[in-house]
Design a protein around this motif. Sequence first.
Motif, PDB file in Angstrom:
ATOM      1  N   GLY A  44       1.915 -13.400  10.342  1.00  0.00           N
ATOM      2  CA  GLY A  44       1.120 -13.928  11.052  1.00  0.00           C
ATOM      3  C   GLY A  44      -0.584 -13.745  10.165  1.00  0.00           C
ATOM      4  O   GLY A  44      -1.343 -14.007  11.168  1.00  0.00           O
ATOM      5  N   VAL A  71      -2.856 -20.803   0.479  1.00  0.00           N
ATOM      6  CA  VAL A  71      -2.657 -20.257   1.410  1.00  0.00           C
ATOM      7  C   VAL A  71      -3.570 -19.822   1.447  1.00  0.00           C
ATOM      8  O   VAL A  71      -4.758 -19.416   0.746  1.00  0.00           O
ATOM      9  N   SER A  72      -4.337 -18.950   3.025  1.00  0.00           N
ATOM     10  CA  SER A  72      -5.283 -18.445   3.073  1.00  0.00           C
ATOM     11  C   SER A  72      -4.737 -17.041   3.918  1.00  0.00           C
ATOM     12  O   SER A  72      -3.985 -16.882   4.624  1.00  0.00           O
ATOM     13  N   THR A  84      -5.112 -14.798   7.658  1.00  0.00           N
ATOM     14  CA  THR A  84      -5.986 -15.086   8.569  1.00  0.00           C
ATOM     15  C   THR A  84      -6.627 -13.982   9.219  1.00  0.00           C
ATOM     16  O   THR A  84      -6.904 -13.121   8.600  1.00  0.00           O
ATOM     17  N   ARG A 126      -1.841 -18.157   6.199  1.00  0.00           N
ATOM     18  CA  ARG A 126      -1.416 -19.083   6.535  1.00  0.00           C
ATOM     19  C   ARG A 126      -1.057 -20.143   4.920  1.00  0.00           C
ATOM     20  O   ARG A 126      -1.946 -20.213   4.329  1.00  0.00           O
ATOM     21  N   ARG A 127       0.758 -20.848   5.325  1.00  0.00           N
ATOM     22  CA  ARG A 127       0.339 -22.320   4.061  1.00  0.00           C
ATOM     23  C   ARG A 127      -0.115 -23.195   5.264  1.00  0.00           C
ATOM     24  O   ARG A 127       1.181 -23.719   5.480  1.00  0.00           O
ATOM     25  N   GLU A 128      -0.465 -23.942   4.073  1.00  0.00           N
ATOM     26  CA  GLU A 128      -0.728 -25.969   4.552  1.00  0.00           C
ATOM     27  C   GLU A 128      -0.274 -26.476   3.388  1.00  0.00           C
ATOM     28  O   GLU A 128      -1.378 -26.135   2.552  1.00  0.00           O
ATOM     29  N   GLU A 156      -8.909 -19.409   0.168  1.00  0.00           N
ATOM     30  CA  GLU A 156      -7.940 -20.297   0.029  1.00  0.00           C
ATOM     31  C   GLU A 156      -7.692 -20.384  -1.176  1.00  0.00           C
ATOM     32  O   GLU A 156      -8.099 -20.643  -2.046  1.00  0.00           O
ATOM     33  N   THR A 196       5.460 -14.399   0.367  1.00  0.00           N
ATOM     34  CA  THR A 196       3.806 -15.588   1.201  1.00  0.00           C
ATOM     35  C   THR A 196       5.121 -15.652   2.369  1.00  0.00           C
ATOM     36  O   THR A 196       4.602 -15.596   4.112  1.00  0.00           O
ATOM     37  N   GLU A 200       3.586 -14.958   6.363  1.00  0.00           N
ATOM     38  CA  GLU A 200       3.727 -16.208   7.156  1.00  0.00           C
ATOM     39  C   GLU A 200       4.092 -15.361   8.305  1.00  0.00           C
ATOM     40  O   GLU A 200       3.263 -15.789   9.735  1.00  0.00           O
TER      41      GLU A 200
END
Length: 182
Positions: A91, A107-108, A110, A94-96, A63, A84, A88
């Motif tokens: 799938g 960003v990580s 999946t 993942r941006r959080e 991440e 991104t 995303e």
Amino acid sequence: MDSTVLFDSDGNKKMTGDDSSLLPGVLEAHREISWAIRKSMTTTDSMQHAGVALLMSLWKNGETGMTELAGCMHVSKTRLTAITKDLESAGWVRREPDQIDERRKTVSLTDAGSSALSEFMIGLQTRMTAALADLPADDVKKYVETSAAIAEAIDADVAENGPVSLPLVLTGETRRESEKTC
């Protein structure tokens, strides 16, 4: 040019000043190999070359914040956001919001992104294996060892001197981002 002789830690002759005439050939060979690999990388709309680079960076580093990723990939934050978003929507990432600073996004990769990257890398490895299949095993071993040594030397040089860049007029933001290394 003087004929300075360089030796590795085992006492083997490396390159002399007289051998520097080989460097343009080395650079051309690298360019040809890189271009051939790039052409062999058929990508979908959401798996452009920059997308592959982003997935590989997340696989390698875990991440990561958007600003750090932009610096590692030498792209603007705007370009990274577009890449991104594509990944995303597929799938694959993942941006959080960052848990400490919610203004910051991380960003990580999946599980689906890891699987897609794995499938892609297996295909690329298969292509490279086929390309090297007709070479003697000793030549392949030398190629692998030499490639690893070159990559290590370039990484050390970039860590010490920064990346080589085109002499462009950069905005402050782009300049700061381009100075970051992974």
